[in-house]
Design a protein around this motif. Structure first.
Motif, PDB file in Angstrom:
ATOM      1  N   UNK A 122       0.857  -1.179   0.000  1.00 26.04           N
ATOM      2  CA  UNK A 122       0.000   0.000   0.000  1.00 26.04           C
ATOM      3  C   UNK A 122       0.894   1.230   0.000  1.00 26.04           C
ATOM      4  N   UNK A 123       0.823   2.031  -1.056  1.00 27.15           N
ATOM      5  CA  UNK A 123       1.649   3.238  -1.163  1.00 27.15           C
ATOM      6  C   UNK A 123       1.039   4.343  -0.308  1.00 27.15           C
ATOM      7  N   UNK A 124       1.882   4.972   0.508  1.00 28.71           N
ATOM      8  CA  UNK A 124       1.421   6.041   1.409  1.00 28.71           C
ATOM      9  C   UNK A 124       1.778   7.397   0.819  1.00 28.71           C
ATOM     10  N   UNK A 125       0.778   8.253   0.745  1.00 28.07           N
ATOM     11  CA  UNK A 125       0.990   9.594   0.198  1.00 28.07           C
ATOM     12  C   UNK A 125       0.279  10.605   1.085  1.00 28.07           C
ATOM     13  N   UNK A 126       1.028  11.609   1.512  1.00 31.54           N
ATOM     14  CA  UNK A 126       0.481  12.662   2.382  1.00 31.54           C
ATOM     15  C   UNK A 126      -0.174  12.072   3.628  1.00 31.54           C
ATOM     16  N   UNK A 127       0.467  11.040   4.177  1.00 32.73           N
ATOM     17  CA  UNK A 127      -0.032  10.452   5.414  1.00 32.73           C
ATOM     18  C   UNK A 127      -1.196   9.501   5.242  1.00 32.73           C
ATOM     19  N   UNK A 128      -1.640   9.290   4.017  1.00 33.08           N
ATOM     20  CA  UNK A 128      -2.761   8.395   3.753  1.00 33.08           C
ATOM     21  C   UNK A 128      -2.283   7.176   2.969  1.00 33.08           C
ATOM     22  N   UNK A 129      -2.754   6.013   3.393  1.00 36.02           N
ATOM     23  CA  UNK A 129      -2.375   4.772   2.716  1.00 36.02           C
ATOM     24  C   UNK A 129      -3.321   4.501   1.555  1.00 36.02           C
ATOM     25  N   UNK A 130      -2.734   4.104   0.409  1.00 39.68           N
ATOM     26  CA  UNK A 130      -3.524   3.779  -0.769  1.00 39.68           C
ATOM     27  C   UNK A 130      -4.036   2.342  -0.726  1.00 39.68           C
ATOM     28  N   UNK A 131      -4.630   1.876  -1.812  1.00 42.68           N
ATOM     29  CA  UNK A 131      -5.202   0.531  -1.869  1.00 42.68           C
ATOM     30  C   UNK A 131      -4.155  -0.548  -1.571  1.00 42.68           C
TER      31      UNK A 131
END
Length: 397
Positions: free
Chosen positions: A238-247
Motif C-alpha cells: 500500500x503506497x502512502x501519500x500525504x499520510x494516507x495509505x492507498x489501496x
C-alpha cells in the motif's frame, strides 16, 4: 798456595767424575735406597717421549636430549559473549504475534488473540488498547486460535495492524491513531482511522488473501506478508501519500520467485534500501526456511539464501550492533525453536543460536538495543491460563 796430597786426590776424583758426565756415560750409581742419582737434565735430554698408540675411544652414548617444551604462541581468545537472559514482562497472552515499539515513549505494542496490548517499560504496566476482534484458526498439527497478527508504526502515532481473525479473502489491514498514554478505555477494532483491503479471490489470488502475519513500513509504503494463495506467496503493498495509505494490492510473488511458500517475517535493511522477507516454507518440513531480499520499488528478488532454520517467524536488525536476528518457531520440533543470529557471508547464511525459546514469534528492537519478543509457549495444565508471553533481552545483541 800449597796443596797437600789429600786435596790433590779429591780434586782428581772430581775431575774424573766431570769427564765421565761430559762423555755422556749412562752408568748411574745407585745408593742404598735404590734412588737413581745423576744429572737429571741430561737424562731428560736422552729419553725419547713415548709415542702412545692412539686409543680408539668408544663412541659416547649420548643421552637423549630432553626437548624443551615448545613455547606456544598465546592464543587470542574470542571475547566471551555475555550470558543471554530472557526476562518475562507480560504473561497470560494467547498466540501473541506482532510487536511494534512507539517512537518517543518506547511503549511496546503486542498483538494477541484477543486484541492489541500496550506495555510501558518504565511504569511496568500493561493495558488493553484495541479489542473485539473475531477469531480464526491457523496451523497444522498444532493449531492455534489467532486474532490480529503483524504490527508496525507508520509514524509516531499511527499503528498499522495486520489481521488474522477472519477467513481468507475477508481479512483487513487497519491503521489506528494512538497517543502517548494508555487509553482510559480500550477501543473496538472497527474504530480504525483507516482500513485497507480485503484482497478478495480473483485473477491474482485464487482464494483471496489472509493471515497478514508480517507488516513493515519503508520506502513510502506499507508491505504485508500474506498466507492465502499458496501458489503465489504474495507480499501486498500500500503506497502512502500525504499520510494516507492507498489501496492494498498483491505486489511480490515470493513463491514464484523462490519456489518456497509462506512469507511471514518482514523488515527493512538498516539503510532502508532492501525489503527482507523470511520465507517460512512448509510447517511440516524441517530446515526449509529462506532469507530473501527484494527491491521495494520494483519487487525484484535480489538474493535468496538457505538458512537451515525451519520456520522463520520474526526478523529484526539491532540498531547498536547492526546484526540481523531471526526467530525459528520450529513447528516440526519445538525443542529446536529459538532466537538466532543470521551471519551472512556472500551467498551463505550461518544461523547461530542465541537462546532456546518455546515457539517464538515476533521480535523488535528499541532504540537502546533492547530486544522484545513474543512466544506462543506450551499450554499448561490450567486451561484458563494462556501460555503466551512478552519478554525482553537487555541491550547487547
Amino acid at each position: 798456595m800449597q796443596w797437600n796430597l789429600q786435596q790433590i786426590l779429591k780434586l782428581s776424583a772430581y775431575c774424573l767424575t766431570a769427564v765421565c758426565l761430559t762423555l755422556g756415560s749412562s752408568h748411574l750409581i745407585a745408593d742404598e735406597k735404590g734412588d737413581k742419582k745423576g744429572d737429571e737434565k741430561a737424562a731428560e735430554k736422552k729419553e725419547e717421549p713415548k709415542k702412545e698408540a692412539p686409543k680408539k675411544e668408544a663412541p659416547k652414548k649420548e643421552e637423549p636430549k630432553k626437548e624443551e617444551p615448545k613455547k606456544e604462541e598465546p592464543k587470542k581468545e574470542e571475547p566471551k559473549k555475555p550470558a543471554v537472559t530472557v526476562k518475562t514482562l507480560v504473561t497470560n497472552l494467547e498466540s501473541p504475534s506482532g510487536i511494534a515499539i512507539q517512537e518517543g515513549t518506547g511503549h511496546v505494542f503486542v498483538a494477541s488473540r484477543y486484541g492489541v496490548y500496550r506495555y510501558d517499560p518504565k511504569g511496568k504496566t500493561v493495558d488493553l488498547e484495541i479489542d473485539a476482534y473475531p477469531t480464526d484458526v491457523y496451523g497444522k498439527g498444532p493449531k492455534y486460535n489467532i486474532g490480529p497478527l503483524g504490527l508496525t508504526f507508520m509514524s509516531k502515532d499511527m499503528l498499522v495492524v495486520g489481521d488474522g481473525s477472519r477467513p481468507d479473502g475477508e481479512e483487513l489491514v487497519r491503521i489506528y491513531k494512538v497517543g502517548d498514554k494508555p487509553l482510559a478505555k480500550w477501543v473496538k477494532e472497527d474504530t480504525a482511522a483507516q482500513t485497507l483491503g480485503p484482497i478478495k479471490a480473483g485473477d491474482k489470488s485464487a482464494k483471496g488473501e489472509g493471515n497478514f502475519y508480517g507488516v513493515a513500513f519503508g520506502d513510502g509504503a506499507i508491505f504485508v506478508t500474506c498466507n492465502g494463495d499458496d501458489t503465489k506467496g504474495w507480499v501486498a503493498k500500500s503506497v502512502v501519500k500525504d499520510g494516507k495509505a492507498g489501496p492494498l494490492e498483491p505486489s511480490i510473488e515470493t513463491k514464484t520467485a523462490t519456489n518456497v511458500d509462506a512469507p511471514a517475517a518482514i523488515t527493512f535493511t538498516l539503510d532502508g534500501k532492501e525489503l527482507v522477507v523470511g520465507q517460512m516454507g512448509e510447517v511440516n518440513v524441517a530446515g526449509d526456511s529462506l532469507l530473501t531480499f527484494y527491491d521495494p520499488k520494483t519487487g525484484k528478488l535480489t538474493k535468496s539464501l538457505k538458512t537451515g532454520l525451519s520456520d522463520i517467524a520474526g526478523l529484526a536488525y539491532s540498531p547498536k550492533t547492526k546484526k540481523l536476528y531471526a526467530t525459528d518457531f520450529s513447528w516440526v520440533d519445538a525443542a529446536k525453536g529459538g532466537l538466532f543470529e543470521l551471519k551472512i557471508e556472500g551467498d551463505k547464511v550461518t544461523a547461530e543460536q542465541i537462546v532456546t525459546l518455546d515457539k517464538p514469534a515476533a521480535i523488535a528492537f528499541d532504540k537502546e538495543g533492547n530486544l522484545y519478543l513474543s512466544t506462543f509457549g506450551t499450554q499448561g495444565k490450567d486451561p484458563e491460563k494462556s501460555p503466551g508471553s512478552l519478554s525482553v533481552i537487555k541491550a547487547g545483541l
